[in-house]
Design a protein around this motif. Sequence first.
Motif, PDB file in Angstrom:
ATOM      1  N   GLU A 109       0.841  -1.197   0.000  1.00 21.82           N
ATOM      2  CA  GLU A 109       0.000   0.000   0.000  1.00 21.82           C
ATOM      3  C   GLU A 109       0.882   1.254   0.000  1.00 21.82           C
ATOM      4  O   GLU A 109       1.636   1.487   0.938  1.00 21.82           O
ATOM      5  CB  GLU A 109      -0.910  -0.008   1.237  1.00 21.82           C
ATOM      6  CG  GLU A 109      -1.743   1.233   1.435  1.00 21.82           C
ATOM      7  CD  GLU A 109      -2.555   1.596   0.208  1.00 21.82           C
ATOM      8  OE1 GLU A 109      -2.390   2.734  -0.272  1.00 21.82           O
ATOM      9  OE2 GLU A 109      -3.328   0.734  -0.274  1.00 21.82           O
TER      10      GLU A 109
ATOM     11  N   ASN B  12       0.020   4.326   0.294  1.00 19.31           N
ATOM     12  CA  ASN B  12      -0.469   5.384   1.187  1.00 19.31           C
ATOM     13  C   ASN B  12       0.028   5.128   2.607  1.00 19.31           C
ATOM     14  O   ASN B  12      -0.545   4.331   3.349  1.00 19.31           O
ATOM     15  CB  ASN B  12      -1.995   5.438   1.153  1.00 19.31           C
ATOM     16  CG  ASN B  12      -2.551   6.624   1.921  1.00 19.31           C
ATOM     17  OD1 ASN B  12      -1.834   7.327   2.635  1.00 19.31           O
ATOM     18  ND2 ASN B  12      -3.847   6.859   1.790  1.00 19.31           N
ATOM     19  N   LEU B  13       1.074   5.813   3.008  1.00 19.73           N
ATOM     20  CA  LEU B  13       1.695   5.594   4.314  1.00 19.73           C
ATOM     21  C   LEU B  13       0.750   5.921   5.460  1.00 19.73           C
ATOM     22  O   LEU B  13       0.871   5.369   6.553  1.00 19.73           O
ATOM     23  CB  LEU B  13       2.971   6.437   4.435  1.00 19.73           C
ATOM     24  CG  LEU B  13       3.821   6.244   5.696  1.00 19.73           C
ATOM     25  CD1 LEU B  13       4.274   4.787   5.826  1.00 19.73           C
ATOM     26  CD2 LEU B  13       5.024   7.185   5.679  1.00 19.73           C
TER      27      LEU B  13
ATOM     28  N   GLU C  55      -0.853   2.942   7.290  1.00 15.06           N
ATOM     29  CA  GLU C  55      -0.052   1.937   7.991  1.00 15.06           C
ATOM     30  C   GLU C  55      -0.541   1.709   9.415  1.00 15.06           C
ATOM     31  O   GLU C  55      -0.638   0.562   9.880  1.00 15.06           O
ATOM     32  CB  GLU C  55       1.424   2.325   8.004  1.00 15.06           C
ATOM     33  CG  GLU C  55       2.312   1.276   8.653  1.00 15.06           C
ATOM     34  CD  GLU C  55       3.789   1.597   8.554  1.00 15.06           C
ATOM     35  OE1 GLU C  55       4.610   0.695   8.795  1.00 15.06           O
ATOM     36  OE2 GLU C  55       4.126   2.761   8.229  1.00 15.06           O
TER      37      GLU C  55
ATOM     38  N   ASN D 273       5.225  -0.464   2.318  1.00 22.84           N
ATOM     39  CA  ASN D 273       4.842   0.868   1.853  1.00 22.84           C
ATOM     40  C   ASN D 273       5.564   1.234   0.554  1.00 22.84           C
ATOM     41  O   ASN D 273       6.489   2.039   0.527  1.00 22.84           O
ATOM     42  CB  ASN D 273       5.128   1.908   2.941  1.00 22.84           C
ATOM     43  CG  ASN D 273       4.803   3.315   2.520  1.00 22.84           C
ATOM     44  OD1 ASN D 273       5.582   4.240   2.721  1.00 22.84           O
ATOM     45  ND2 ASN D 273       3.644   3.504   1.906  1.00 22.84           N
TER      46      ASN D 273
END
Length: 227
Positions: A90, A92-93, A96, A110
């Motif tokens: 993914e 989009n940090l 997380e 990430n």
Amino acid sequence: MTIFINFLKAWAHLFPLKLILILVEKIKSTTFVSYSNYGEDAILQGILKRLDIDVKKENWSFIDIGAWKPISDSNTYFLYRMGLRGTVVEPNLELELLWKACRPGDKFLNVACNTKNEKVIFYKFGMAGQSSTLDLNFAETIQRINPEIAKRETEVNGWILEDIIQKHRSSFAGKFILDIDVEGLDFEIIKTYDFSTLDRPAIIMIERSEEHTSELQSRFGISYAVF
């Protein structure tokens, strides 16, 4: 459930957004029969049952590329609830923390799955926007449809599919399910992978396309694909 969600929306200014997302995901985990957006996980369950495959007993794992949220609209959460673990990819940090709170057993990677190993521009819609993408044309289409949603650009590391699978295999043995949803680039990415010499996924989940379905089955010798 709907009343509670509306309550959270009304009072969202009093709570950190990430905390609200975690709470909503936790609640949905106990109420949903199918977690996928369009029942893809139910289709996958049916295929596994028809083929008499016990993925837990056989120590399967999964790779979820373009994973987005850990529970709602997830194609792999039912596998997680069965006891399977995997790698979630993914770019989009900001998501997380949500993943670590809801699915701590998975490996969160990430990066953005891309056709080349290079820095790429990631177009993001909100903190947890569903249509975030690497595809500028796709992003512009989404913004035309939803002009009220601001598009943000951020630079992220792009990894090819081969490197993502190798990273996954360093932590997980056995057969694995590959789920790809990268908003516009799915087939471009999968065509970069050499199925004849590299680790083959046991099952691939990818968005439906009549044109690409035939190509996957003939060119790469894939016998099962969930669309």
